[in-house]
Design an enzyme around this catalytic site. Structure first.
Site, mmCIF file in Angstrom:
data_model
loop_
_atom_site.group_PDB
_atom_site.id
_atom_site.type_symbol
_atom_site.label_atom_id
_atom_site.label_comp_id
_atom_site.label_asym_id
_atom_site.label_seq_id
_atom_site.Cartn_x
_atom_site.Cartn_y
_atom_site.Cartn_z
ATOM 1 C CE LYS A 177 1.480 -5.855 48.057
ATOM 2 N NZ LYS A 177 0.853 -5.246 46.887
ATOM 3 C CD GLU A 252 9.317 -19.597 43.359
ATOM 4 O OE1 GLU A 252 10.099 -19.498 42.398
ATOM 5 O OE2 GLU A 252 9.177 -20.627 44.022
ATOM 6 C CB CYS A 286 10.180 -14.777 36.699
ATOM 7 S SG CYS A 286 8.978 -16.087 36.679
ATOM 8 C CD GLU A 384 13.729 -10.415 35.960
ATOM 9 O OE1 GLU A 384 13.669 -9.728 36.996
ATOM 10 O OE2 GLU A 384 13.198 -11.526 35.854
HETATM 11 P P1 NAD Z 1 8.009 -6.067 42.812
HETATM 12 O O1 NAD Z 1 9.048 -6.755 43.635
HETATM 13 O O2 NAD Z 1 8.142 -4.628 42.593
HETATM 14 O O3 NAD Z 1 6.566 -6.271 43.475
HETATM 15 C C1 NAD Z 1 6.071 -7.551 43.780
HETATM 16 C C2 NAD Z 1 5.043 -7.422 44.905
HETATM 17 O O4 NAD Z 1 5.714 -6.986 46.087
HETATM 18 C C3 NAD Z 1 3.939 -6.413 44.634
HETATM 19 O O5 NAD Z 1 2.728 -6.913 45.161
HETATM 20 C C4 NAD Z 1 4.406 -5.192 45.424
HETATM 21 O O6 NAD Z 1 3.354 -4.333 45.832
HETATM 22 C C5 NAD Z 1 5.052 -5.845 46.632
HETATM 23 N N1 NAD Z 1 6.045 -5.033 47.338
HETATM 24 C C6 NAD Z 1 6.743 -3.968 46.869
HETATM 25 N N2 NAD Z 1 7.565 -3.502 47.840
HETATM 26 C C7 NAD Z 1 7.405 -4.297 48.919
HETATM 27 C C8 NAD Z 1 8.003 -4.350 50.218
HETATM 28 N N3 NAD Z 1 8.946 -3.484 50.604
HETATM 29 N N4 NAD Z 1 7.626 -5.334 51.060
HETATM 30 C C9 NAD Z 1 6.695 -6.250 50.690
HETATM 31 N N5 NAD Z 1 6.084 -6.230 49.483
HETATM 32 C C10 NAD Z 1 6.437 -5.276 48.602
HETATM 33 O O7 NAD Z 1 7.945 -6.893 41.441
HETATM 34 P P2 NAD Z 1 7.004 -6.625 40.191
HETATM 35 O O8 NAD Z 1 7.552 -5.454 39.452
HETATM 36 O O9 NAD Z 1 5.592 -6.629 40.596
HETATM 37 O O10 NAD Z 1 7.254 -7.979 39.334
HETATM 38 C C11 NAD Z 1 8.363 -8.175 38.531
HETATM 39 C C12 NAD Z 1 9.422 -9.021 39.221
HETATM 40 O O11 NAD Z 1 8.857 -10.250 39.704
HETATM 41 C C13 NAD Z 1 10.504 -9.459 38.271
HETATM 42 O O12 NAD Z 1 11.769 -9.270 38.862
HETATM 43 C C14 NAD Z 1 10.257 -10.943 38.048
HETATM 44 O O13 NAD Z 1 11.362 -11.695 37.703
HETATM 45 C C15 NAD Z 1 9.679 -11.365 39.339
HETATM 46 N N6 NAD Z 1 8.856 -12.589 39.174
HETATM 47 C C16 NAD Z 1 9.365 -13.798 39.572
HETATM 48 C C17 NAD Z 1 8.637 -14.970 39.375
HETATM 49 C C18 NAD Z 1 9.194 -16.315 39.783
HETATM 50 O O14 NAD Z 1 8.446 -17.273 39.842
HETATM 51 N N7 NAD Z 1 10.463 -16.443 40.061
HETATM 52 C C19 NAD Z 1 7.379 -14.908 38.803
HETATM 53 C C20 NAD Z 1 6.875 -13.675 38.411
HETATM 54 C C21 NAD Z 1 7.636 -12.505 38.610
#
Ligand code: NAD
Length: 480
Positions: A177, A252, A286, A384
Site C-alpha cells: 500500500k 521505520e 525522516c 519532528e
Molecule cells: P503516516 O504515518 O501518516 O502515513 C504513512 C503510511 O501509513 C501511508 O501510506 C498512510 O496511508 C498509512 N496509514 C495511515 N494510517 C494508517 C493506519 N492506521 N494503519 C496503517 N496504515 C496507515 O506518515 P506520512 O505523513 O506519510 O510520512 C511522514 C512520516 O514518515 C514522518 O514521521 C517520517 O519521519 C516518517 N518516515 C520515516 C522514514 C524512516 O526510514 N525512518 C522514512 C520516511 C518517512
C-alpha cells in the site's frame, strides 16, 4: 489528469469496491493530477488471498529465479528512469535532480537484492558451528510468508524498494500500500510487474488511505509480516495490530537527528552538510539533521555562511533544472510546518534567516528558517517538524555536544563534521543513532543498513539485515 488509480491484484487491474476517491495533487501548480480510490477492506481481502495462493510456488522457485525477476524490475525502472523521475517530481514536488537520485537509489536496491536472492539460495543448508563436539547443524532460511508493506510519501519508489526488493528476494509474496499522497510513481511498479510477467499474486498493489486500506491490511490474519515506514503514532498502531497473532513487524519511524560541528571542522563543508541536512526534499526527510550542535568558537562564522547559502537557494518549479528548493508535498504538510513556526513565535524564538528566501507566488512553499539558542525544552527542539526548519545550539565542547545529541526520544541518524576523520569517528561512536555520516552527505547504499534506535523504529532495512527481516531461520541438528 491521469484519471483514477486502480488496484493491481492477482495480475489484474481491479476497480475498488469503495466509492470514495482521494485527490492526487501537483504541489507546485496546486492542481488535481489524478484520483486514487479510498479503497475498501474487501480489496485487502482479495489482495491477501491472491498473495497467499501465490506463496507456495514463489517460495519453491528459489533465489536464483527470483533474482532474475528482481533484475528485471531494476532494468524496467532504468528504462523508465526519466519518465518516472519527472512523475515523482511532479507528484511530490521535489526538485527533478532529487527525483533522479531517488530513481538511482531504487534501481540499485532491486539490483542489490537480486544478488542477495542468489546468495540466499547458495547459503541454504550451510553448516553452522554448534560448539558441541559430535554434533552438526545446518541452517535453512524460509520466507516469512505474505508481507504487508506500507510506505509514506516523501521518497516515492525508494521506501517501497527497500521493502519490496528484499521481500521478493526472500520468497515472500507482497501486498503493497503506497501513500495515497504520491501513488503516481508507485503505480509504475504494478505496470512493471505485469510487463516482466511476474507470476500472478506475487506482487499486489492496493491504493487507499490508512483507515480503509492501511489498518485492514495490518489487522489481516492472512498477513504474516508487516513492514511500515511512516509516522510514530501510526507505527505504534501497526505494532499493536502485529501483536495479535504475534506477527513479525519492522518499523521505520520518525527522527529529530543532530548534526555536530567541531571547532576544527572545515566550515565550507559544514555549511553544505548542514544546509542539505535540513533543506534536501524541503526538509521532509525522516533523517533530516534538524538539530545543529556547533562549537561556540565557530558558531557565528558557520551561521553567517549558512545564511548566505540559504539566500542562494532557488525556490521554483520542481521540473526546472535550476530549482534547488521545491514546495512541501501538500497544504496539510505546509499547515503542519506553519503551526511549528507559530509555536516558535509564541515561545519568543526569532529566526536568524532574514530576509526570508524569495518564494514563487504559487505552490506550498516554506522558506527555510534557522533558530539559534533554542531551549532544549522547546517543542521545536524535540519534535519532528518535517519541513526546512533548523534548530541550533552552541556548545562548549564535545561532551556537551554528545549529551545534547543523545537527549532525544529518537535515534535514527546523525552527521558529524570534524577536522579529521578519526575525531569524527570517535564522536560518531558515542551517538545513539542507526546511521552516522562523518564529513559526508547522507548516503544509504543498499549494501549497508538503515533504521533507528529508540523511538525511530524497530529492525533494519537494506543490506543482509534487510533481507533477514523477511526470513525465518530453521536450525537442523544431528550427530555428526
Ligand atoms: P503516516 O504515518 O501518516 O502515513 C504513512 C503510511 O501509513 C501511508 O501510506 C498512510 O496511508 C498509512 N496509514 C495511515 N494510517 C494508517 C493506519 N492506521 N494503519 C496503517 N496504515 C496507515 O506518515 P506520512 O505523513 O506519510 O510520512 C511522514 C512520516 O514518515 C514522518 O514521521 C517520517 O519521519 C516518517 N518516515 C520515516 C522514514 C524512516 O526510514 N525512518 C522514512 C520516511 C518517512
Amino acid at each position: 489528469m491521469q484519471g483514477l488509480m486502480h488496484h493491481f491484484i492477482d495480475k489484474q487491474w481491479v476497480t475498488s469496491r469503495g466509492e470514495r476517491r482521494l485527490p492526487v495533487t501537483d504541489p507546485y501548480h496546486d492542481t488535481l493530477i489524478a484520483e486514487v480510490t479510498a479503497g475498501a477492506p474487501e480489496d485487502v481481502d482479495a489482495a491477501v488471498s491472491a498473495a497467499r495462493r501465490a506463496l507456495p510456488a514463489w517460495r519453491a522457485l528459489g533465489g536464483v529465479a527470483r533474482g532474475a525477476y528482481l533484475d528485471a524490475f531494476a532494468d524496467a525502472l532504468a528504462e523508465r528512469r526519466d519518465e518516472l523521475a519527472a512523475l515523482s517530481s511532479r507528484n511530490n514536488g521535489k526538485p527533478r535532480a532529487e527525483a533522479e537520485q531517488d530513481l538511482s537509489d531504487a534501481i540499485a536496491c532491486y539490483r542489490h537484492y537480486a544478488g542477495e536472492a542468489r546468495d540466499l539460495e547458495a547459503r541454504q543448508g550451510e553448516t553452522v558451528s554448534t560448539g558441541e563436539a559430535g554434533l552438526v547443524s545446518r541452517r535453512y532460511q524460509e520466507p516469512a510468508g505474505v508481507a504487508g508493506l506500507i510506505t509514506p510519501w516523501n521518497f516515492p519508489l525508494v521506501s517501497s524498494a527497500w521493502k519490496i526488493a528484499p521481500a521478493l528476494a526472500a520468497g515472500c509474496t507482497v501486498v503493497f500500500k503506497p501513500s495515497e499522497v504520491t501513488p503516481l510513481p508507485e503505480q509504475a511498479l504494478a505496470e512493471i510487474a505485469q510487463a516482466i510477467e511476474l507470476p500472478a499474486g506475487v506482487f499486489n498493489l492496493v491504493h487507499g488511505d490508512g483507515a480503509n486500506i492501511g489498518a485492514p491490511l495490518t489487522a489481516h490474519p492472512g498477513v504474516d509480516k508487516l513492514s511500515f515506514t511512516g509516522s510514530n503514532p501510526v507505527g505504534e498502531a501497526v505494532m499493536a495490530a502485529a501483536a495479535r497473532g504475534t506477527r513479525n513487524v519492522s518499523l521505520e519511524l520518525g527522527g529529530k537527528s543532530p548534526i555536530l560541528v567541531t571547532e576544527d571542522a572545515d566550515l565550507d563543508l559544514a555549511t553544505e552538510l548542514v544546509l542539505a541536512g535540513f533543506c534536501y526534499n524541503a526538509g521532509q526527510m525522516c533523517s533530516a539533521t534538524s538539530r545543529l550542535l556547533v562549537h561556540e568558537r565557530v558558531a557565528n562564522a558557520l551561521h553567517d555562511r549558512l545564511d548566505a547559502a540559504i539566500a542562494e537557494l532557488v525556490a521554483g518549479d520542481p521540473q526546472d533544472p535550476a530549482t534547488t528548493l521545491g514546495p512541501l508535498v501538500n497544504a496539510t504538510q505546509r499547515h503542519r510546518v506553519s503551526a511549528y513556526l507559530a509555536e516558535a513565535e509564541a515561545e519568543g524564538l526569532t529566526p536568524t534567516t532574514t530576509p526570508a528566501l524569495a518564494l514563487p507566488d504559487q505552490g506550498h512553499f516554506v522558506s527555510p528558517r534557522v533558530f539559534r539558542d533554542v531551549p532544549t525544552a522547546s517543542r521545536l527542539w524535540r519534535e519532528e517538524i518535517f519541513g526546512p526548519v533548523l534548530c541550533a545550539r552552541a556548545v562548549r565542547d564535545d561532551d556537551e555536544a554528545v549529551a545534547l545529541a543523545n537527549d532525544s526520544a529518537f535515534g535514527l541518524a546523525a552527521t558529524v563534521v570534524a577536522g579529521t576523520g578519526e575525531r569524527a569517528d570517535a564522536l560518531a561512536n558515542r551517538l545513539t543513532a542507526g546511521n552516522v555520516w562523518c564529513n559526508t552527505y547522507q548516503v544509504a547504499p543498499p549494501g549497508l543498513g538503515w533504521g533507528g534506535m529508540k523511538g525511530s523504529g524497530l529492525g533494519r532495512e537494506l543490506g543482509r539485515a534487510g533481507l533477514d527481516a523477511y526470513l525465518e531461520a530453521r536450525y537442523v541438528t544431528r550427530p555428526a
